[in-house]
Design an enzyme around this catalytic site. Sequence first.
Site, PDB file in Angstrom:
ATOM      1  N   MET A 325      -3.000 -14.330   1.336  1.00  0.00           N
ATOM      2  CA  MET A 325      -3.071 -14.359   0.206  1.00  0.00           C
ATOM      3  C   MET A 325      -4.090 -15.555  -0.224  1.00  0.00           C
ATOM      4  SD  MET A 325      -2.686 -13.767  -3.222  1.00  0.00           S
ATOM      5  CE  MET A 325      -1.210 -13.018  -3.417  1.00  0.00           C
ATOM      6  N   VAL A 401       1.912 -21.186  -1.535  1.00  0.00           N
ATOM      7  CA  VAL A 401       2.706 -21.225  -0.559  1.00  0.00           C
ATOM      8  C   VAL A 401       3.959 -20.105  -0.686  1.00  0.00           C
ATOM      9  CG1 VAL A 401       1.718 -23.659  -0.038  1.00  0.00           C
ATOM     10  CG2 VAL A 401       3.893 -22.868  -1.432  1.00  0.00           C
ATOM     11  N   VAL A 402       4.654 -20.296   0.201  1.00  0.00           N
ATOM     12  CA  VAL A 402       5.702 -19.223   0.125  1.00  0.00           C
ATOM     13  C   VAL A 402       6.608 -19.079  -1.073  1.00  0.00           C
ATOM     14  CG1 VAL A 402       7.282 -20.953   1.231  1.00  0.00           C
ATOM     15  CG2 VAL A 402       7.842 -18.408   1.680  1.00  0.00           C
ATOM     16  N   HIS A 451      -0.946 -16.186 -11.595  1.00  0.00           N
ATOM     17  CA  HIS A 451      -0.432 -15.120 -10.682  1.00  0.00           C
ATOM     18  C   HIS A 451      -1.624 -14.188 -10.506  1.00  0.00           C
ATOM     19  CE1 HIS A 451       2.438 -11.378 -10.652  1.00  0.00           C
ATOM     20  NE2 HIS A 451       1.933 -11.833  -9.335  1.00  0.00           N
ATOM     21  N   ASN A 454      -1.916  -8.585  -5.449  1.00  0.00           N
ATOM     22  CA  ASN A 454      -2.382  -8.147  -4.207  1.00  0.00           C
ATOM     23  C   ASN A 454      -2.714  -6.770  -4.106  1.00  0.00           C
ATOM     24  OD1 ASN A 454      -2.818  -9.215  -1.594  1.00  0.00           O
ATOM     25  ND2 ASN A 454      -0.704  -8.864  -0.902  1.00  0.00           N
TER      26      ASN A 454
END
Length: 715
Positions: A325, A401-402, A451, A454
Amino acid sequence: MIYEGKAITVKALESGIVELKFDLKGESVNKFNRLTLNELRQAVDAIKADASVKGVIVSSGKDVFIVGADITEFVDNFKLPEAELVAGNLEANRIFSAFEDLEVPTVAAINGIALGGGLEMCLAADYRVMSTSAKIGLPEVKLGIYPGFGGTVRLPRLIGSDNAVEWIASGKENRAEDALKVGAVDAVVAPELLQAGALDLIKRAISGELDYKAKRQPKLEKLKLNAIEQMMAFETAKGFVAGQAGPNYPAPVEAIKTIQKAANFGRDKALEVEAAGFAKLAKTSVAESLIGLFLNDQELKRKAKAHDEIAHDVKQAAVLGAGIMGGGIAYQSAVKGTPILMKDIREEAIQLGLNEASKLLGNRVDKGRLTPAKMAEALNAIRPTLSYGDFANVDIVVEAVVENPKVKQAVLAEVEGQVKEDAILASNTSTISINLLAKALKRPENFVGMHFFNPVHMMPLVEVIRGEKSSEVAVATTVAYAKKMGKNPIVVNDCPGFLVNRVLFPYFGGFAKLVSAGVDFVRIDKVMEKFGWPMGPAYLMDVVGIDTGHHGRDVMAEGFPDRMKDERRSAVDALYEANRLGQKNGKGFYAYETDKRGKPKKVFDAAVLDVLKPIVFEQREVTDEDIINWMMVPLCLETVRCLEDGIVETAAEADMGLVYGIGFPPFRGGALRYIDSIGVAEFVALADQYADLGPLYHPTAKLREMAKNGQRFFN
């Protein structure tokens, strides 16, 4: 001055040569609206009446030539009865034909984009000279129609039926060198030599060196193909194009049928065939939806542009969290010209991010879309780092990050202390509340959600999430940066799932209910793909990741327990517990093999039936129509709630978010336009038929009021 209007002027240049210039006042581009068409008629009459005119050059006073018809006028025009549409088209075509029939040679000087009606104007000229920086094309099929100002008639007679079919059925824009190669233009010159090139052609035609009447004649006659050649050309093309376009987009095939039907006619009769087919397509729901999408997209662009006034310029960006990402975000920023720092705490993650960016850039080089030099430039614009040493001059930081609120809060609080006071922090989160994350910050006014979808390089949408304390400058700067990255930003307010995921999970909820009712997931996928989705829900869940879907569903259930919480185990629970996580580990609803190109290919895996057996609570007989409604009704109703709750400001933004974010079938126009196409009252009645399935299927009071009052989302 021979003629002067608000869109067109005709003035003498030299020794009998006049310039017919398109320059629509008060607009940044030229387009064929009612005013321009009417003035073209008057301008042609004025040229005819002036005996001193020996030749005409058609030019533009804008950076573009003509972008096409005024699509805002389509909405009202296409509501007219079919016969009136045909008559209107024939009247417009008489104007183009009158220009084509002038007793003097004509040259179109194409300085910039000439699309649709703009190219059709050029086709009516005897000669075309094109700037190397210009592009031409007939993109009407993207609006569910085909060219209506003579494009299906003149182009095949000019460049041959095979080339014309490819241009018209694809709707693609064509560069100058390609246009010259097939004979669509007669000369290509540098931009600064365009007028000189046009003058040279017109003078040679006036002197008799070029026979303009002989050049014009093929456009007035039938296509030079015998019956066998026609059958081979058109039948093959129809089969190929139908396979490419699919059954939901009829315009490309109808365009070929029109060219074929008109092949044995001269110009005027062929134009009648074109007008009849154009009117039929204009009355379809596909055209209505695709034109609506185009207008929605224009509204999105206007709204995004409105943010420019207060947005800070982003000269240096940073992304926290490398990997796939982070690498995708870094690539998108760098390739569009904004240098970016890519930070992670692990060297291997940095390498993964760099590999991702390098792979994406390499793919563009392989396809001829990027030079090796530009690839090197973009890679140099991505600076990997394990520390905050260079963050002092960063204008925006994208945290990627996660997906864990505590981790994100810690990372955001840490980076806030490393950047300048007016730097914007943006969290790339798909489900976590922006207001919650903002609690960890000293300057929450500089914080928003950003946001990305993907894969980042392919998905056009970016949701910019406004938190309770986000400043307008922070929102505007993030919107501007997203635009700079080549994305389509939509501003939404904070709530679980924001817009797209909040709407997507009720759709998945309908899917879960179907599987629990004993409906084969492979059948569901086939039905929804036939409906128009790029992939069915089971396959989509595998691509997203069963673990990601499981987590997202829990977040949504917590946020909207009244309708999204289900106490029973679902298919996603069963697969998650069986460690069938989708494509990422080779098995989910489907199993995955690697194809010849190294890409995952889905295959049926009978073992999944045993995994799903415990969550099938009944065997319910459902039709294909039921499958569609079980899934589409909750998706549409949640979109309505997002609009009513103010999560998204307009119906246009809601629909475009779904088309850009989750691949909602474009020919259906978006969830709210889909409701309109059914009829609001009819949709409410439809939802009520499935009321026993739970609150996801219950229309809102406001929607019932709209139904009662005969209202629509789009007028």
